[in-house]
Write an enzyme that holds these catalytic residues in place. Structure first.
Site, PDB file in Angstrom:
ATOM      1  N   ILE A 159       0.822  -1.214   0.000  1.00  0.00           N
ATOM      2  CA  ILE A 159       0.000   0.000   0.000  1.00  0.00           C
ATOM      3  C   ILE A 159       0.854   1.262   0.000  1.00  0.00           C
ATOM      4  O   ILE A 159       0.483   2.288   0.568  1.00  0.00           O
ATOM      5  CB  ILE A 159      -0.964   0.014   1.195  1.00  0.00           C
ATOM      6  CG1 ILE A 159      -0.226  -0.159   2.517  1.00  0.00           C
ATOM      7  CG2 ILE A 159      -2.018  -1.060   1.049  1.00  0.00           C
ATOM      8  CD1 ILE A 159      -1.120  -0.034   3.731  1.00  0.00           C
TER       9      ILE A 159
ATOM     10  N   ARG B  90       4.971   3.337  -0.433  1.00  0.00           N
ATOM     11  CA  ARG B  90       6.373   3.332  -0.065  1.00  0.00           C
ATOM     12  C   ARG B  90       6.696   4.594   0.725  1.00  0.00           C
ATOM     13  O   ARG B  90       5.994   5.602   0.624  1.00  0.00           O
ATOM     14  CB  ARG B  90       7.255   3.253  -1.328  1.00  0.00           C
ATOM     15  CG  ARG B  90       6.993   1.996  -2.158  1.00  0.00           C
ATOM     16  CD  ARG B  90       7.884   1.928  -3.387  1.00  0.00           C
ATOM     17  NE  ARG B  90       9.285   1.757  -3.050  1.00  0.00           N
ATOM     18  CZ  ARG B  90       9.849   0.579  -2.769  1.00  0.00           C
ATOM     19  NH1 ARG B  90       9.134  -0.530  -2.779  1.00  0.00           N
ATOM     20  NH2 ARG B  90      11.124   0.504  -2.499  1.00  0.00           N
TER      21      ARG B  90
ATOM     22  N   HIS C 185       3.235  -6.788 -41.144  1.00  0.00           N
ATOM     23  CA  HIS C 185       2.253  -7.857 -40.903  1.00  0.00           C
ATOM     24  C   HIS C 185       2.966  -9.207 -40.988  1.00  0.00           C
ATOM     25  O   HIS C 185       3.803  -9.406 -41.857  1.00  0.00           O
ATOM     26  CB  HIS C 185       1.150  -7.794 -41.960  1.00  0.00           C
ATOM     27  CG  HIS C 185       0.168  -8.938 -41.865  1.00  0.00           C
ATOM     28  ND1 HIS C 185      -0.813  -8.974 -40.908  1.00  0.00           N
ATOM     29  CD2 HIS C 185       0.036 -10.061 -42.613  1.00  0.00           C
ATOM     30  CE1 HIS C 185      -1.523 -10.086 -41.070  1.00  0.00           C
ATOM     31  NE2 HIS C 185      -1.017 -10.765 -42.104  1.00  0.00           N
TER      32      HIS C 185
END
Length: 459
Positions: free
Chosen positions: A264, A266, A438
């Site tokens: 939650i 730092r 592609h």
């Protein structure tokens, strides 16, 4: 002075700054108390990505029958997986040490603090002390996981990301407090390893800072992977029983798990540096206040990385380090945080750059958007990785690309093209008219740009 530049901290901000300073002809010293590379290399970005690589391999082995390959009952050697992670980290740390020697950067192994505006005192790891004189000082001491003792943190059964990267066994169940980037990445790693995962977050949705559609999709994909997500919930109490840890929610619901991972936030490593004694200005969270040149209020002292509380990402710290050094060496350079790619290594990956739809609404910007699903892409189908999309946000008046958001395979690699487009002010039409090879995943970027004006070929 003994050195032109002395740097406290050898993480992705400090060591990059040191190397650039040496390249520009400066005599450089770095003070680092542990291994070079900081949290990112030793306890964050790199070790977690090594584990992600392992779990991605496991995932592909599990679904190998889809590709006509038999690989019955794959097993996980967790000790070997963790050892590989350690080897990757050690090789990269050795690489930085080599670069320091190559660039004649002097490394002091120990804890540094500011004794004056031109002096650092180093308490070396061998117990001795030494003083370093420098014309300029850069503070790059980083951050640590918040150790929330009220949630029962003990480093054993209630852990942070640091301890999670040192586990010797896969927990049977893991309760993750916090549905941000770190929590979601660990959820994906351990869920693939067979761990029963529950995420609890106080916010209404996981990953609240990303594009809303991306957050909703990830929550849906987590449900499909049997990762339980509980939002808008607070932890009222954490109890440790003989065989498990129980978290009691504010609703009264109880969640039991073998281990609890706290993710939650730092805290900044600014204590004990001598900042107050020298009068270096700090913000409300004890972050170091800097200008766009990364200078503090003392002109020859700079600060970079997490401790500036700008954007807590390794690549931002590195950019700040280069900015600080180039200003010290007489060049004019300012930090710009408008175009910073944000990458999340969940499964699938998430990446974004520029503004989100929510930010556009808040700023009163009228946007048009184009979205292309990987499901409609040939390369994604061939690879068996079809979850996700590319979404492009463009200014209605100018068609300039303001934000790009990706959920899907190699999103963290694909975002580089988007970052360049946003930085150079490209329009969605220009991106759509750029021929993309592609079959590649990058075609999704082109198709999303075409979709801004309702011209996507494959949707």
């Amino acid at each position: 002075m003994a050195y032109n530049i002395a740097i406290i901290g050898g993480g992705p901000g400090g060591y990059v700054a040191a190397i650039r300073a040496a390249q520009l002809g400066a005599k450089v010293a770095v003070v680092e108390k542990a291994d070079l590379g900081g949290t990112c290399l030793n306890w964050g970005c790199i070790p977690t990505k090594a584990l992600v690589a392992g779990t991605e391999t496991l995932h592909m082995v599990k679904k190998s029958e889809e590709f006509g390959i038999s690989a019955d009952n794959p097993t996980v050697n967790f000790a070997a997986m963790m050892e590989r992670k350690n080897q990757v980290v050690q090789r990269l740390v050795k690489g930085i040490n080599y670069l320091f020697k190559k660039n004649k950067i002097v490394l002091y192994e120990g804890i540094g603090m500011l004794a004056s505006v031109n002096r650092i005192e180093v308490m070396k790891n061998d117990g001795t002390a030494e003083k370093i004189e420098a014309e300029n000082i850069i503070i790059a001491t980083g951050s640590e996981p918040a150790l929330i003792t009220s949630l029962g943190y003990d480093g054993d059964r209630v852990i942070t990301s640091n301890e999670a990267l040192s586990l010797t066994e896969i927990p049977r169940s893991l309760l993750i407090i916090g549905g941000g980037v770190i929590g979601c990445e660990f959820a994906c790693i351990f869920a693939e390893l067979g761990c029963d995962i529950t995420i609890v977050d106080v916010m209404p949705a996981i990953l609240p800072g990303i594009e809303e559609e991306a957050s909703k999709l990830m929550q849906s994909l987590f449900k499909r992977r049997k990762i339980k997500v509980i939002t808008s919930a607070k932890i009222a109490e954490v109890r440790k029983d003989s065989g498990s840890v129980t978290a009691v929610l504010d609703s009264g619901e109880e969640l039991a798990a073998e281990k609890v991972l706290i993710s939650i936030g730092r805290t900044f490593n600014t204590e004990g540096l001598g900042l107050r004694e020298l009068g270096i200005e700090q913000g409300p969270k004890n972050e170091i206040t800097v200008n766009s040149r990364m200078q503090t209020n003392i002109p020859n002292i700079y600060a970079i990385g997490d401790i500036t509380n700008k954007i807590q990402l390794a690549h931002v710290a590195s950019a700040q380090g280069i900015t600080a050094v180039e200003n010290i060496m007489g060049r004019q350079k300012e930090m710009n945080y408008d175009v910073v790619p944000n990458c999340i290594f969940t499964a699938p990956e998430i990446a974004g750059v520029g503004i989100t739809s929510r930010q556009a609404r808040e700023q009163g910007i009228n946007i048009s958007s184009g979205k292309f699903p990987f499901m409609a892409l040939g390369k994604a189908q061939a690879s068996g990785k079809t979850d996700g999309f590319v979404k492009i946000l463009a200014d209605v008046k100018t068609d300039r690309i303001l934000g790009v958001h990706i959920v899907g395979p190699h999103a963290t690699d694909l975002i580089a093209e988007a970052a360049l487009a946003v930085r150079l002010g490209a329009t969605s039409e220009q991106l759509a008219e750029t021929i993309h090879a592609h079959p590649t995943l990058a075609e999704a970027m082109m198709e999303a740009a075409e979709a801004v004006h309702g011209k996507s070929i494959h949707t």
